[in-house]
Write a protein that holds these residues in place. Structure first.
Motif, PDB file in Angstrom:
ATOM      1  N   ALA A   1       0.833  -1.206   0.000  1.00 56.09           N
ATOM      2  CA  ALA A   1       0.000   0.000   0.000  1.00 56.09           C
ATOM      3  C   ALA A   1       0.867   1.255   0.000  1.00 56.09           C
ATOM      4  O   ALA A   1       0.589   2.218  -0.732  1.00 56.09           O
ATOM      5  CB  ALA A   1      -0.933   0.003   1.204  1.00 56.09           C
ATOM      6  N   ALA A   2       1.935   1.248   0.808  1.00 59.98           N
ATOM      7  CA  ALA A   2       2.844   2.394   0.856  1.00 59.98           C
ATOM      8  C   ALA A   2       3.526   2.587  -0.498  1.00 59.98           C
ATOM      9  O   ALA A   2       3.714   3.713  -0.967  1.00 59.98           O
ATOM     10  CB  ALA A   2       3.886   2.197   1.954  1.00 59.98           C
ATOM     11  N   ARG A   3       3.881   1.484  -1.145  1.00 59.13           N
ATOM     12  CA  ARG A   3       4.520   1.551  -2.463  1.00 59.13           C
ATOM     13  C   ARG A   3       3.545   2.130  -3.488  1.00 59.13           C
ATOM     14  O   ARG A   3       3.926   2.921  -4.344  1.00 59.13           O
ATOM     15  CB  ARG A   3       4.984   0.170  -2.887  1.00 59.13           C
ATOM     16  N   ALA A   4       2.267   1.739  -3.402  1.00 59.88           N
ATOM     17  CA  ALA A   4       1.256   2.260  -4.331  1.00 59.88           C
ATOM     18  C   ALA A   4       1.078   3.759  -4.144  1.00 59.88           C
ATOM     19  O   ALA A   4       0.944   4.507  -5.128  1.00 59.88           O
ATOM     20  CB  ALA A   4      -0.065   1.527  -4.127  1.00 59.88           C
ATOM     21  N   VAL A   5       1.082   4.222  -2.897  1.00 59.09           N
ATOM     22  CA  VAL A   5       0.965   5.657  -2.620  1.00 59.09           C
ATOM     23  C   VAL A   5       2.176   6.394  -3.185  1.00 59.09           C
ATOM     24  O   VAL A   5       2.045   7.438  -3.834  1.00 59.09           O
ATOM     25  CB  VAL A   5       0.811   5.914  -1.101  1.00 59.09           C
ATOM     26  N   GLN A   6       3.377   5.837  -2.969  1.00 56.73           N
ATOM     27  CA  GLN A   6       4.602   6.461  -3.482  1.00 56.73           C
ATOM     28  C   GLN A   6       4.579   6.511  -5.002  1.00 56.73           C
ATOM     29  O   GLN A   6       4.957   7.501  -5.605  1.00 56.73           O
ATOM     30  CB  GLN A   6       5.841   5.702  -2.993  1.00 56.73           C
ATOM     31  N   LEU A   7       4.108   5.443  -5.632  1.00 55.08           N
ATOM     32  CA  LEU A   7       4.034   5.406  -7.087  1.00 55.08           C
ATOM     33  C   LEU A   7       3.066   6.465  -7.607  1.00 55.08           C
ATOM     34  O   LEU A   7       3.347   7.142  -8.594  1.00 55.08           O
ATOM     35  CB  LEU A   7       3.626   4.019  -7.569  1.00 55.08           C
ATOM     36  N   ALA A   8       1.938   6.632  -6.940  1.00 58.67           N
ATOM     37  CA  ALA A   8       0.966   7.652  -7.350  1.00 58.67           C
ATOM     38  C   ALA A   8       1.564   9.048  -7.235  1.00 58.67           C
ATOM     39  O   ALA A   8       1.400   9.881  -8.134  1.00 58.67           O
ATOM     40  CB  ALA A   8      -0.301   7.534  -6.513  1.00 58.67           C
ATOM     41  N   LYS A   9       2.262   9.311  -6.127  1.00 58.18           N
ATOM     42  CA  LYS A   9       2.910  10.624  -5.956  1.00 58.18           C
ATOM     43  C   LYS A   9       3.972  10.847  -7.021  1.00 58.18           C
ATOM     44  O   LYS A   9       4.086  11.934  -7.589  1.00 58.18           O
ATOM     45  CB  LYS A   9       3.554  10.714  -4.569  1.00 58.18           C
ATOM     46  N   SER A  10       4.771   9.814  -7.287  1.00 56.92           N
ATOM     47  CA  SER A  10       5.832   9.930  -8.290  1.00 56.92           C
ATOM     48  C   SER A  10       5.254  10.173  -9.673  1.00 56.92           C
ATOM     49  O   SER A  10       5.778  10.991 -10.438  1.00 56.92           O
ATOM     50  CB  SER A  10       6.684   8.659  -8.311  1.00 56.92           C
ATOM     51  N   THR A  11       4.178   9.476 -10.004  1.00 56.56           N
ATOM     52  CA  THR A  11       3.544   9.637 -11.307  1.00 56.56           C
ATOM     53  C   THR A  11       3.006  11.055 -11.469  1.00 56.56           C
ATOM     54  O   THR A  11       3.199  11.685 -12.515  1.00 56.56           O
ATOM     55  CB  THR A  11       2.420   8.607 -11.483  1.00 56.56           C
ATOM     56  N   THR A  12       2.381  11.569 -10.432  1.00 57.15           N
ATOM     57  CA  THR A  12       1.867  12.943 -10.471  1.00 57.15           C
ATOM     58  C   THR A  12       3.007  13.928 -10.686  1.00 57.15           C
ATOM     59  O   THR A  12       2.924  14.839 -11.519  1.00 57.15           O
ATOM     60  CB  THR A  12       1.116  13.264  -9.167  1.00 57.15           C
ATOM     61  N   TRP A  13       4.103  13.749  -9.944  1.00 56.06           N
ATOM     62  CA  TRP A  13       5.257  14.639 -10.064  1.00 56.06           C
ATOM     63  C   TRP A  13       5.865  14.562 -11.461  1.00 56.06           C
ATOM     64  O   TRP A  13       6.172  15.581 -12.078  1.00 56.06           O
ATOM     65  CB  TRP A  13       6.303  14.289  -9.009  1.00 56.06           C
ATOM     66  N   MET A  14       6.029  13.324 -11.986  1.00 52.06           N
ATOM     67  CA  MET A  14       6.635  13.157 -13.307  1.00 52.06           C
ATOM     68  C   MET A  14       5.743  13.756 -14.402  1.00 52.06           C
ATOM     69  O   MET A  14       6.253  14.379 -15.325  1.00 52.06           O
ATOM     70  CB  MET A  14       6.888  11.673 -13.596  1.00 52.06           C
ATOM     71  N   ASP A  15       4.434  13.571 -14.293  1.00 53.98           N
ATOM     72  CA  ASP A  15       3.524  14.154 -15.277  1.00 53.98           C
ATOM     73  C   ASP A  15       3.619  15.674 -15.281  1.00 53.98           C
ATOM     74  O   ASP A  15       3.651  16.304 -16.339  1.00 53.98           O
ATOM     75  CB  ASP A  15       2.084  13.727 -15.006  1.00 53.98           C
ATOM     76  N   LYS A  16       3.668  16.264 -14.103  1.00 53.51           N
ATOM     77  CA  LYS A  16       3.790  17.724 -13.993  1.00 53.51           C
ATOM     78  C   LYS A  16       5.120  18.198 -14.571  1.00 53.51           C
ATOM     79  O   LYS A  16       5.171  19.166 -15.340  1.00 53.51           O
ATOM     80  CB  LYS A  16       3.670  18.159 -12.534  1.00 53.51           C
ATOM     81  N   ALA A  17       6.210  17.506 -14.221  1.00 57.71           N
ATOM     82  CA  ALA A  17       7.537  17.893 -14.718  1.00 57.71           C
ATOM     83  C   ALA A  17       7.612  17.768 -16.236  1.00 57.71           C
ATOM     84  O   ALA A  17       8.173  18.633 -16.911  1.00 57.71           O
ATOM     85  CB  ALA A  17       8.613  17.030 -14.058  1.00 57.71           C
ATOM     86  N   LEU A  18       7.041  16.704 -16.782  1.00 63.46           N
ATOM     87  CA  LEU A  18       7.039  16.536 -18.235  1.00 63.46           C
ATOM     88  C   LEU A  18       6.230  17.643 -18.902  1.00 63.46           C
ATOM     89  O   LEU A  18       6.655  18.212 -19.907  1.00 63.46           O
ATOM     90  CB  LEU A  18       6.485  15.164 -18.613  1.00 63.46           C
ATOM     91  N   GLY A  19       5.078  17.949 -18.339  1.00 64.17           N
ATOM     92  CA  GLY A  19       4.256  19.021 -18.892  1.00 64.17           C
ATOM     93  C   GLY A  19       4.975  20.354 -18.893  1.00 64.17           C
ATOM     94  O   GLY A  19       4.957  21.091 -19.885  1.00 64.17           O
ATOM     95  N   GLU A  20       5.643  20.659 -17.779  1.00 63.54           N
ATOM     96  CA  GLU A  20       6.373  21.927 -17.690  1.00 63.54           C
ATOM     97  C   GLU A  20       7.549  21.963 -18.663  1.00 63.54           C
ATOM     98  O   GLU A  20       7.863  23.012 -19.217  1.00 63.54           O
ATOM     99  CB  GLU A  20       6.880  22.136 -16.269  1.00 63.54           C
ATOM    100  N   SER A  21       8.201  20.833 -18.876  1.00 63.55           N
ATOM    101  CA  SER A  21       9.369  20.815 -19.752  1.00 63.55           C
ATOM    102  C   SER A  21       9.000  20.877 -21.226  1.00 63.55           C
ATOM    103  O   SER A  21       9.825  21.235 -22.058  1.00 63.55           O
ATOM    104  CB  SER A  21      10.226  19.576 -19.484  1.00 63.55           C
ATOM    105  N   THR A  22       7.764  20.536 -21.573  1.00 63.42           N
ATOM    106  CA  THR A  22       7.373  20.537 -22.983  1.00 63.42           C
ATOM    107  C   THR A  22       6.480  21.709 -23.373  1.00 63.42           C
ATOM    108  O   THR A  22       6.261  21.930 -24.561  1.00 63.42           O
ATOM    109  CB  THR A  22       6.643  19.226 -23.334  1.00 63.42           C
ATOM    110  N   GLN A  23       5.978  22.471 -22.408  1.00 58.65           N
ATOM    111  CA  GLN A  23       5.056  23.567 -22.722  1.00 58.65           C
ATOM    112  C   GLN A  23       5.646  24.555 -23.712  1.00 58.65           C
ATOM    113  O   GLN A  23       4.981  24.950 -24.670  1.00 58.65           O
ATOM    114  CB  GLN A  23       4.648  24.301 -21.454  1.00 58.65           C
ATOM    115  N   GLU A  24       6.859  24.976 -23.499  1.00 56.19           N
ATOM    116  CA  GLU A  24       7.476  25.984 -24.370  1.00 56.19           C
ATOM    117  C   GLU A  24       7.614  25.451 -25.791  1.00 56.19           C
ATOM    118  O   GLU A  24       7.336  26.176 -26.758  1.00 56.19           O
ATOM    119  CB  GLU A  24       8.840  26.405 -23.836  1.00 56.19           C
ATOM    120  N   SER A  25       8.026  24.212 -25.943  1.00 55.71           N
ATOM    121  CA  SER A  25       8.186  23.678 -27.293  1.00 55.71           C
ATOM    122  C   SER A  25       6.843  23.540 -28.007  1.00 55.71           C
ATOM    123  O   SER A  25       6.772  23.655 -29.233  1.00 55.71           O
ATOM    124  CB  SER A  25       8.909  22.331 -27.257  1.00 55.71           C
TER     125      SER A  25
END
Length: 63
Positions: free
Chosen positions: A35-59
């Motif tokens: 359960a803790a791993r699933a929570v960590q994975l969800a947080k990581s996925t949210t962070w990675m999605d946000k970071a990817l979005g921010e890194s590609t917005q300008e392009s």
């Protein structure tokens, strides 16, 4: 972990850093650990999605 925005990091360093974001499951994990791993994975996925979005917005705005 220190960040070096003007340097290229090695594949191994990146692999280790990403392993901390979403550790691989182990068949001997308890339900609580899973359960803790699933929570960590969800947080990581949210962070990675946000970071990817921010890194590609300008392009995406550039013709």
């Amino acid at each position: 972990m220190k960040l070096f925005p003007n340097k290229i990091i090695s594949f191994e360093r990146l692999r280790r850093a990403l392993a901390h974001l979403a550790p691989a499951p182990c068949k001997y994990d308890s339900e609580e650990e899973r359960a803790a791993r699933a929570v960590q994975l969800a947080k990581s996925t949210t962070w990675m999605d946000k970071a990817l979005g921010e890194s590609t917005q300008e392009s995406l705005r550039t013709p």
